[in-house]
Design a protein around this motif. Structure first.
Motif, PDB file in Angstrom:
ATOM      1  N   LEU A   1       0.705  -1.234  -0.053  1.00 28.01           N
ATOM      2  CA  LEU A   1       0.096   0.225  -0.046  1.00 28.01           C
ATOM      3  C   LEU A   1       0.784   1.136  -0.097  1.00 28.01           C
ATOM      4  O   LEU A   1       0.445   2.310  -0.677  1.00 28.01           O
ATOM      5  CB  LEU A   1      -0.806  -0.045   1.267  1.00 28.01           C
ATOM      6  N   VAL A   2       1.731   1.136   0.692  1.00 24.23           N
ATOM      7  CA  VAL A   2       2.777   2.168   0.670  1.00 24.23           C
ATOM      8  C   VAL A   2       3.614   2.618  -0.549  1.00 24.23           C
ATOM      9  O   VAL A   2       3.543   3.760  -1.018  1.00 24.23           O
ATOM     10  CB  VAL A   2       3.752   2.219   2.049  1.00 24.23           C
ATOM     11  N   LYS A   3       3.892   1.501  -1.291  1.00 22.63           N
ATOM     12  CA  LYS A   3       4.485   1.594  -2.315  1.00 22.63           C
ATOM     13  C   LYS A   3       3.456   2.006  -3.460  1.00 22.63           C
ATOM     14  O   LYS A   3       3.833   2.884  -4.417  1.00 22.63           O
ATOM     15  CB  LYS A   3       4.880   0.161  -2.871  1.00 22.63           C
ATOM     16  N   TRP A   4       2.272   1.607  -3.510  1.00 22.19           N
ATOM     17  CA  TRP A   4       1.187   2.101  -4.313  1.00 22.19           C
ATOM     18  C   TRP A   4       1.204   3.649  -4.224  1.00 22.19           C
ATOM     19  O   TRP A   4       0.933   4.248  -5.284  1.00 22.19           O
ATOM     20  CB  TRP A   4      -0.218   1.487  -4.200  1.00 22.19           C
ATOM     21  N   PHE A   5       0.992   4.098  -2.866  1.00 21.13           N
ATOM     22  CA  PHE A   5       0.690   5.639  -2.791  1.00 21.13           C
ATOM     23  C   PHE A   5       2.150   6.397  -3.208  1.00 21.13           C
ATOM     24  O   PHE A   5       1.702   7.445  -3.750  1.00 21.13           O
ATOM     25  CB  PHE A   5       0.548   5.727  -1.280  1.00 21.13           C
ATOM     26  N   ASP A   6       3.097   5.781  -3.051  1.00 21.57           N
ATOM     27  CA  ASP A   6       4.479   6.562  -3.722  1.00 21.57           C
ATOM     28  C   ASP A   6       4.511   6.572  -5.059  1.00 21.57           C
ATOM     29  O   ASP A   6       4.900   7.268  -5.566  1.00 21.57           O
ATOM     30  CB  ASP A   6       5.645   5.801  -2.952  1.00 21.57           C
ATOM     31  N   GLU A   7       3.931   5.366  -5.707  1.00 27.47           N
ATOM     32  CA  GLU A   7       3.966   5.553  -7.151  1.00 27.47           C
ATOM     33  C   GLU A   7       2.769   5.982  -7.920  1.00 27.47           C
ATOM     34  O   GLU A   7       2.785   6.022  -9.074  1.00 27.47           O
ATOM     35  CB  GLU A   7       4.293   3.935  -7.775  1.00 27.47           C
ATOM     36  N   CYS A   8       1.772   6.559  -7.116  1.00 28.91           N
ATOM     37  CA  CYS A   8       0.685   7.236  -7.769  1.00 28.91           C
ATOM     38  C   CYS A   8       1.085   8.458  -8.530  1.00 28.91           C
ATOM     39  O   CYS A   8       2.174   8.981  -8.205  1.00 28.91           O
ATOM     40  CB  CYS A   8      -0.404   7.540  -6.909  1.00 28.91           C
ATOM     41  N   PRO A   9       0.461   8.820  -9.762  1.00 27.30           N
ATOM     42  CA  PRO A   9       0.832   9.766 -10.248  1.00 27.30           C
ATOM     43  C   PRO A   9       0.524  11.042  -9.454  1.00 27.30           C
ATOM     44  O   PRO A   9      -0.242  11.353  -8.609  1.00 27.30           O
ATOM     45  CB  PRO A   9      -0.083  10.058 -11.721  1.00 27.30           C
ATOM     46  N   ILE A  10       1.238  12.296  -9.695  1.00 26.24           N
ATOM     47  CA  ILE A  10       1.057  13.322  -9.200  1.00 26.24           C
ATOM     48  C   ILE A  10      -0.321  14.144  -8.841  1.00 26.24           C
ATOM     49  O   ILE A  10      -0.742  14.596  -8.020  1.00 26.24           O
ATOM     50  CB  ILE A  10       2.182  14.522  -9.623  1.00 26.24           C
ATOM     51  N   TRP A  11      -0.971  13.839 -10.112  1.00 27.86           N
ATOM     52  CA  TRP A  11      -2.293  14.621  -9.998  1.00 27.86           C
ATOM     53  C   TRP A  11      -3.361  14.067  -9.078  1.00 27.86           C
ATOM     54  O   TRP A  11      -4.048  14.429  -8.530  1.00 27.86           O
ATOM     55  CB  TRP A  11      -3.129  14.517 -11.400  1.00 27.86           C
ATOM     56  N   LEU A  12      -2.933  12.513  -8.878  1.00 36.86           N
ATOM     57  CA  LEU A  12      -3.842  11.542  -8.087  1.00 36.86           C
ATOM     58  C   LEU A  12      -3.429  12.235  -6.494  1.00 36.86           C
ATOM     59  O   LEU A  12      -4.416  12.048  -5.744  1.00 36.86           O
ATOM     60  CB  LEU A  12      -3.701  10.287  -8.527  1.00 36.86           C
ATOM     61  N   LYS A  13      -2.111  12.085  -6.560  1.00 36.40           N
ATOM     62  CA  LYS A  13      -1.612  12.529  -5.123  1.00 36.40           C
ATOM     63  C   LYS A  13      -2.385  13.922  -4.609  1.00 36.40           C
ATOM     64  O   LYS A  13      -2.700  14.227  -3.450  1.00 36.40           O
ATOM     65  CB  LYS A  13      -0.211  12.559  -5.168  1.00 36.40           C
ATOM     66  N   VAL A  14      -2.331  15.037  -5.650  1.00 30.35           N
ATOM     67  CA  VAL A  14      -2.779  16.293  -5.164  1.00 30.35           C
ATOM     68  C   VAL A  14      -4.353  16.033  -4.935  1.00 30.35           C
ATOM     69  O   VAL A  14      -4.761  16.851  -4.034  1.00 30.35           O
ATOM     70  CB  VAL A  14      -2.872  17.177  -6.553  1.00 30.35           C
ATOM     71  N   ILE A  15      -5.118  15.100  -5.601  1.00 28.86           N
ATOM     72  CA  ILE A  15      -6.665  15.008  -5.489  1.00 28.86           C
ATOM     73  C   ILE A  15      -6.711  14.357  -3.928  1.00 28.86           C
ATOM     74  O   ILE A  15      -7.643  14.680  -3.271  1.00 28.86           O
ATOM     75  CB  ILE A  15      -7.323  14.033  -6.325  1.00 28.86           C
TER      76      ILE A  15
END
Length: 78
Positions: free
Chosen positions: A4-18
């Motif tokens: 889960l941590v790896k998935w969050f770290d590899e998410c695209p920036i636009w998704l992280k901002v959302i």
């Protein structure tokens, strides 16, 4: 849990901002910090995650957005 941590770290920036928008930030990045703290044995990250769940919706989401735009990942208490 490390997945889960790896998935969050590899998410695209636009998704992280959302995920860092008000209300969502408290849940998503709070859970991220709790899981990361538990998976890697970092007590301060775990405590920071609990703190983020409680107060992330208020003002802490701004810190996450700045962190994501500047460093491409959350940095404060993570």
């Amino acid at each position: 849990m490390k997945g889960l941590v790896k998935w969050f770290d590899e998410c695209p920036i636009w998704l992280k901002v959302i995920f860092a928008l008000p209300v969502l930030d408290s849940f998503f990045w709070g859970i991220y910090r709790i899981v990361k703290g538990a998976a890697y044995g970092k007590i301060w990250t775990l405590i920071g995650g609990i703190f983020w769940l409680i107060l992330g919706w208020a003002i802490l989401w701004i810190i996450d957005i700045i962190s994501i735009i500047g460093w491409k990942n959350v940095k404060v208490l993570a």
